[in-house]
Design an enzyme around this catalytic site. Structure first.
Site, PDB file in Angstrom:
ATOM      1  N   THR A 125       0.703  -1.527   0.099  1.00  0.00           N
ATOM      2  CA  THR A 125      -0.360   0.074  -0.315  1.00  0.00           C
ATOM      3  C   THR A 125       0.854   1.424   0.182  1.00  0.00           C
ATOM      4  O   THR A 125       1.967   1.145   0.738  1.00  0.00           O
ATOM      5  CB  THR A 125      -0.829   0.323   1.348  1.00  0.00           C
ATOM      6  OG1 THR A 125      -1.666   1.593   1.903  1.00  0.00           O
ATOM      7  CG2 THR A 125      -0.144  -0.413   2.592  1.00  0.00           C
ATOM      8  N   ASP A 126       0.268   1.798  -0.652  1.00  0.00           N
ATOM      9  CA  ASP A 126       0.807   3.574  -0.420  1.00  0.00           C
ATOM     10  C   ASP A 126       1.114   3.846   0.718  1.00  0.00           C
ATOM     11  O   ASP A 126       2.080   5.081   0.755  1.00  0.00           O
ATOM     12  CB  ASP A 126       0.350   4.343  -1.179  1.00  0.00           C
ATOM     13  CG  ASP A 126      -0.614   4.976  -0.972  1.00  0.00           C
ATOM     14  OD1 ASP A 126      -1.632   4.892   0.125  1.00  0.00           O
ATOM     15  OD2 ASP A 126      -1.897   5.182  -1.690  1.00  0.00           O
ATOM     16  N   GLU A 127       0.563   3.487   2.065  1.00  0.00           N
ATOM     17  CA  GLU A 127       0.403   4.015   3.628  1.00  0.00           C
ATOM     18  C   GLU A 127       1.892   3.735   4.003  1.00  0.00           C
ATOM     19  O   GLU A 127       2.133   4.324   5.402  1.00  0.00           O
ATOM     20  CB  GLU A 127      -0.552   3.387   4.009  1.00  0.00           C
ATOM     21  CG  GLU A 127      -1.794   3.929   3.453  1.00  0.00           C
ATOM     22  CD  GLU A 127      -2.793   3.894   4.421  1.00  0.00           C
ATOM     23  OE1 GLU A 127      -2.506   3.532   5.876  1.00  0.00           O
ATOM     24  OE2 GLU A 127      -4.070   4.091   4.256  1.00  0.00           O
ATOM     25  N   TYR A 150      -1.488   0.005  11.819  1.00  0.00           N
ATOM     26  CA  TYR A 150      -1.669  -1.233  10.527  1.00  0.00           C
ATOM     27  C   TYR A 150      -0.769  -0.659   9.290  1.00  0.00           C
ATOM     28  O   TYR A 150       0.226  -1.634   8.374  1.00  0.00           O
ATOM     29  CB  TYR A 150      -2.640  -0.061   9.247  1.00  0.00           C
ATOM     30  CG  TYR A 150      -3.025  -0.443   7.673  1.00  0.00           C
ATOM     31  CD1 TYR A 150      -3.135  -2.075   7.300  1.00  0.00           C
ATOM     32  CD2 TYR A 150      -3.215  -0.200   7.106  1.00  0.00           C
ATOM     33  CE1 TYR A 150      -3.664  -2.015   6.544  1.00  0.00           C
ATOM     34  CE2 TYR A 150      -2.995  -0.236   5.519  1.00  0.00           C
ATOM     35  CZ  TYR A 150      -3.062  -0.693   5.102  1.00  0.00           C
ATOM     36  OH  TYR A 150      -3.326  -1.403   3.801  1.00  0.00           O
ATOM     37  N   LYS A 154       2.571  -3.165   7.109  1.00  0.00           N
ATOM     38  CA  LYS A 154       2.364  -3.297   6.578  1.00  0.00           C
ATOM     39  C   LYS A 154       4.010  -3.197   5.604  1.00  0.00           C
ATOM     40  O   LYS A 154       4.484  -4.242   4.667  1.00  0.00           O
ATOM     41  CB  LYS A 154       1.730  -2.691   5.017  1.00  0.00           C
ATOM     42  CG  LYS A 154       0.038  -2.721   5.502  1.00  0.00           C
ATOM     43  CD  LYS A 154       0.069  -4.217   4.612  1.00  0.00           C
ATOM     44  CE  LYS A 154      -0.412  -4.449   3.149  1.00  0.00           C
ATOM     45  NZ  LYS A 154      -0.824  -5.531   2.731  1.00  0.00           N
TER      46      LYS A 154
HETATM   47  P1  NAD Z   1     -10.555  -6.632   2.876  1.00  0.00           P
HETATM   48  O1  NAD Z   1     -10.013  -6.261   5.169  1.00  0.00           O
HETATM   49  O2  NAD Z   1     -11.307  -6.080   1.991  1.00  0.00           O
HETATM   50  O3  NAD Z   1     -10.384  -7.986   2.969  1.00  0.00           O
HETATM   51  C1  NAD Z   1      -8.977  -9.076   3.486  1.00  0.00           C
HETATM   52  C2  NAD Z   1      -9.379 -10.254   2.990  1.00  0.00           C
HETATM   53  O4  NAD Z   1      -8.600 -10.993   4.032  1.00  0.00           O
HETATM   54  C3  NAD Z   1     -10.541 -10.727   4.007  1.00  0.00           C
HETATM   55  O5  NAD Z   1     -11.311 -11.141   2.698  1.00  0.00           O
HETATM   56  C4  NAD Z   1      -9.977 -11.778   5.242  1.00  0.00           C
HETATM   57  O6  NAD Z   1     -10.816 -12.698   5.261  1.00  0.00           O
HETATM   58  C5  NAD Z   1      -9.231 -12.759   4.912  1.00  0.00           C
HETATM   59  N1  NAD Z   1      -7.924 -12.399   5.827  1.00  0.00           N
HETATM   60  C6  NAD Z   1      -7.434 -11.545   7.124  1.00  0.00           C
HETATM   61  N2  NAD Z   1      -6.425 -11.678   8.386  1.00  0.00           N
HETATM   62  C7  NAD Z   1      -6.393 -13.300   7.468  1.00  0.00           C
HETATM   63  C8  NAD Z   1      -5.619 -14.251   7.362  1.00  0.00           C
HETATM   64  N3  NAD Z   1      -4.768 -13.973   8.803  1.00  0.00           N
HETATM   65  N4  NAD Z   1      -5.073 -15.719   6.608  1.00  0.00           N
HETATM   66  C9  NAD Z   1      -6.115 -15.282   5.483  1.00  0.00           C
HETATM   67  N5  NAD Z   1      -6.998 -14.901   5.145  1.00  0.00           N
HETATM   68  C10 NAD Z   1      -7.171 -13.518   6.140  1.00  0.00           C
HETATM   69  O7  NAD Z   1      -9.138  -5.987   2.458  1.00  0.00           O
HETATM   70  P2  NAD Z   1      -8.621  -5.318   1.065  1.00  0.00           P
HETATM   71  O8  NAD Z   1      -8.860  -3.607   1.200  1.00  0.00           O
HETATM   72  O9  NAD Z   1      -9.211  -5.998   0.282  1.00  0.00           O
HETATM   73  O10 NAD Z   1      -6.770  -5.123   0.924  1.00  0.00           O
HETATM   74  C11 NAD Z   1      -6.732  -6.386   0.018  1.00  0.00           C
HETATM   75  C12 NAD Z   1      -5.108  -6.189   0.604  1.00  0.00           C
HETATM   76  O11 NAD Z   1      -4.555  -4.452  -0.086  1.00  0.00           O
HETATM   77  C13 NAD Z   1      -4.380  -5.722   1.495  1.00  0.00           C
HETATM   78  O12 NAD Z   1      -3.172  -6.233   1.536  1.00  0.00           O
HETATM   79  C14 NAD Z   1      -4.408  -3.860   2.004  1.00  0.00           C
HETATM   80  O13 NAD Z   1      -2.968  -3.910   2.650  1.00  0.00           O
HETATM   81  C15 NAD Z   1      -3.880  -4.090   0.563  1.00  0.00           C
HETATM   82  N6  NAD Z   1      -4.160  -2.370  -0.367  1.00  0.00           N
HETATM   83  C16 NAD Z   1      -5.416  -2.427  -0.135  1.00  0.00           C
HETATM   84  C17 NAD Z   1      -6.235  -1.074  -0.439  1.00  0.00           C
HETATM   85  C18 NAD Z   1      -7.649  -0.195  -0.460  1.00  0.00           C
HETATM   86  O14 NAD Z   1      -7.934   0.223  -0.987  1.00  0.00           O
HETATM   87  N7  NAD Z   1      -8.514  -1.162   0.573  1.00  0.00           N
HETATM   88  C19 NAD Z   1      -5.468   0.284  -1.366  1.00  0.00           C
HETATM   89  C20 NAD Z   1      -3.602  -0.428  -1.105  1.00  0.00           C
HETATM   90  C21 NAD Z   1      -3.561  -1.525  -0.696  1.00  0.00           C
HETATM   91  O1  TDX Z   2     -15.658   7.474   8.906  1.00  0.00           O
HETATM   92  C1  TDX Z   2     -14.946   7.786   8.050  1.00  0.00           C
HETATM   93  N1  TDX Z   2     -14.461   9.339   7.560  1.00  0.00           N
HETATM   94  C2  TDX Z   2     -13.477   9.799   7.522  1.00  0.00           C
HETATM   95  O2  TDX Z   2     -13.073  10.972   7.346  1.00  0.00           O
HETATM   96  C3  TDX Z   2     -13.346   6.944   7.720  1.00  0.00           C
HETATM   97  C4  TDX Z   2     -13.932   5.536   7.583  1.00  0.00           C
HETATM   98  C5  TDX Z   2     -12.815   7.986   7.197  1.00  0.00           C
HETATM   99  N2  TDX Z   2     -12.231   8.736   7.103  1.00  0.00           N
HETATM  100  C6  TDX Z   2     -10.801   9.090   6.368  1.00  0.00           C
HETATM  101  C7  TDX Z   2      -9.866   8.923   6.633  1.00  0.00           C
HETATM  102  C8  TDX Z   2      -8.926   8.963   5.478  1.00  0.00           C
HETATM  103  O3  TDX Z   2      -8.240  10.360   5.666  1.00  0.00           O
HETATM  104  O4  TDX Z   2     -11.746   9.100   4.880  1.00  0.00           O
HETATM  105  C9  TDX Z   2      -9.718   8.689   4.762  1.00  0.00           C
HETATM  106  C10 TDX Z   2      -9.837   7.390   3.570  1.00  0.00           C
HETATM  107  O5  TDX Z   2     -10.177   6.640   4.996  1.00  0.00           O
HETATM  108  P1  TDX Z   2     -10.451   4.876   4.825  1.00  0.00           P
HETATM  109  O6  TDX Z   2     -11.188   4.488   4.068  1.00  0.00           O
HETATM  110  O7  TDX Z   2      -9.927   3.809   6.215  1.00  0.00           O
HETATM  111  O8  TDX Z   2      -9.082   4.527   4.115  1.00  0.00           O
HETATM  112  P2  TDX Z   2      -7.429   4.437   4.858  1.00  0.00           P
HETATM  113  O9  TDX Z   2      -7.084   5.306   6.184  1.00  0.00           O
HETATM  114  O10 TDX Z   2      -6.307   5.901   3.343  1.00  0.00           O
HETATM  115  O11 TDX Z   2      -6.822   3.587   3.946  1.00  0.00           O
HETATM  116  C11 TDX Z   2      -7.169   2.822   2.704  1.00  0.00           C
HETATM  117  O12 TDX Z   2      -6.702   3.147   1.488  1.00  0.00           O
HETATM  118  C12 TDX Z   2      -5.536   2.003   2.071  1.00  0.00           C
HETATM  119  C13 TDX Z   2      -7.435   1.313   3.471  1.00  0.00           C
HETATM  120  O13 TDX Z   2      -8.322   1.318   4.253  1.00  0.00           O
HETATM  121  C14 TDX Z   2      -6.073   0.437   3.156  1.00  0.00           C
HETATM  122  O14 TDX Z   2      -6.171  -0.924   3.811  1.00  0.00           O
HETATM  123  C15 TDX Z   2      -5.180   0.935   2.380  1.00  0.00           C
HETATM  124  O15 TDX Z   2      -3.871   0.037   2.164  1.00  0.00           O
END
Ligand code: NAD
Ligand code: TDX
Length: 338
Positions: A125-127, A150, A154
């Site tokens: 992730t970019d985070e 988190y 990562k």
């Molecule tokens: P999510 O939380 O929707 O899904 C995570 C999945 O992993 C779930 O199905 C959960 O059951 C499974 N899981 C959790 N712990 C586990 C374990 N110990 N063993 C097996 N399965 C397990 O997450 P997402 O948003 O789909 O993110 C997927 C990946 O992408 C993550 O690695 C996250 O860091 C990365 N990512 C997410 C975003 C975003 O915006 N959501 C952006 C950049 C990177």
């Molecule tokens: O209730 C809210 N109110 C609010 O203002 C929530 C849930 C979020 N926010 C803000 C926080 C962040 O600045 O919105 C922005 C986005 O928040 P999230 O959806 O929680 O995402 P973020 O924390 O940016 O992280 C997401 O992007 C990178 C994913 O959850 C991560 O898994 C990924 O790595």
């Protein structure tokens, strides 16, 4: 091509599985997902009977349960999506983030190495880069400087993946993507939370001044990029993936208000997230120049489609919001007088 996809019942992993089964005729997928609160078998409904797909309800931290999946040496690649993924939850309790995101990744790396899996793609992730000021972009060489439990977990996983390359010459690649949006995203994240709250007549909790900036990318653009890196990326390399689409949280909320026809009073300022990163923005020139990837889905169109999906899939999110998620929501937002 036989692939172990971890976390394939979550938001992005399930998009990867649906896309691969639709697009790659000779793909075989073993989905390793232990079904935490964020996993949902409904995310692959319509695909789970496909003979090229199977789900193993195993944790990536369970070495002995994982080993038989690798032992016949027929696996061509691992794509590691499985993670604890929500920043706010990591602020409440970081230990599960370390266990899954760090230990789980190391266990997968060791098994992939032992059984000579030709490629290991780690989804990061970019985070991990931390927070930007008003200008600048994250490139692949930006030093890691994570701020939440988190993002720290990562970043630790990324270092272990790179260590496997440097120590053992293991074939690994890392992708670091910006914020994703799209269908099947768990309604704890900003966009699905606001859309579903809007559809239920509930307020939108906007953290702090609402001016934190994220670079939004449609999830289908992300999985296309992952496939390109998997099949054409160079071993040991990191690829940033971003949408060239910086939006403040307030701007996202205003766009959603317009789409849903809601008044600005739906937004409620609540106390800020602890350690809230101010701005993320990705320089994705490397993947564009080396692999020819570019985002295809324009932001406003993607957001409209996403809202429409939540409007037509109310059973999907209502089942989540009526379950144990309610306890999390009460704990997270109760103090904010919503
Ligand atoms: P999510 O939380 O929707 O899904 C995570 C999945 O992993 C779930 O199905 C959960 O059951 C499974 N899981 C959790 N712990 C586990 C374990 N110990 N063993 C097996 N399965 C397990 O997450 P997402 O948003 O789909 O993110 C997927 C990946 O992408 C993550 O690695 C996250 O860091 C990365 N990512 C997410 C975003 C975003 O915006 N959501 C952006 C950049 C990177
Ligand atoms: O209730 C809210 N109110 C609010 O203002 C929530 C849930 C979020 N926010 C803000 C926080 C962040 O600045 O919105 C922005 C986005 O928040 P999230 O959806 O929680 O995402 P973020 O924390 O940016 O992280 C997401 O992007 C990178 C994913 O959850 C991560 O898994 C990924 O790595």
């Amino acid at each position: 091509m036989k692939i172990i996809v971890t976390g394939g019942l979550g938001f992005i992993g399930s998009q990867m599985i649906r896309w691969a089964l639709d697009t790659v005729p000779d793909v075989q997928i073993i989905n390793v997902d232990s079904l935490t609160y964020a996993g949902n078998p409904a995310n692959v409904a319509g695909y789970s009977e496909d003979p090229r797909y199977r789900w193993e309800a195993v944790s990536i931290t369970d070495h002995d349960a994982l080993e038989p999946l690798f032992a016949d040496r027929s696996v061509d690649a691992v794509i590691n999506f499985a993670a604890e993924s929500h920043v706010d939850r990591s602020i409440m309790s970081g230990a599960p983030f370390v266990t899954t995101n760090v230990l789980g990744t190391q266990i997968l790396l060791e098994l992939a190495r032992k059984y000579h899996v030709p490629r290991f793609l780690h989804v990061s992730t970019d985070e991990v880069y931390g927070s930007l000021g008003a200008t600048g972009l994250f490139s692949e060489t930006t030093p890691l400087n994570p701020n939440s439990p988190y993002s720290a977990s990562k970043a630790a996983a990324d270092m272990l993946v790179l260590a496997a390359f440097r120590t053992h010459q293991q074939d690994v690649v890392i992708t670091r993507c910006s914020n994703n949006y799209g269908p099947y995203q768990f309604p704890e994240k900003l966009i699905p939370l606001f859309v579903t709250n809007g559809l239920e007549g509930q307020p939108w909790p906007l953290y702090g001044d609402g001016l934190n900036v994220r670079d939004w990318l449609h999830v289908s653009d992300h999985v296309r990029a992952i496939w390109m890196v998997l099949t054409e990326g160079h071993r040991g390399e990191i690829y940033n993936i971003g949408g060239h689409n910086e939006q403040s949280n307030r701007a996202v909320a205003e766009e959603l208000q317009r789409i849903l026809g809601l008044p600005s009073s739906v937004m409620v300022a609540v106390k800020d997230r602890l350690g809230h990163d101010r701005r993320y923005a990705i320089d994705s020139q490397k993947i564009t120049k080396e692999l020819g990837w570019e985002p295809l889905i324009p932001w406003q169109e993607g957001l409209r489609q996403t809202v429409s999906w939540y409007q037509t899939h109310q059973n999907w999110w209502k089942a989540i919001k009526s379950g144990s998620y309610r306890d999390y929501y009460a704990h997270q937002y109760g103090a904010c007088n919503l």
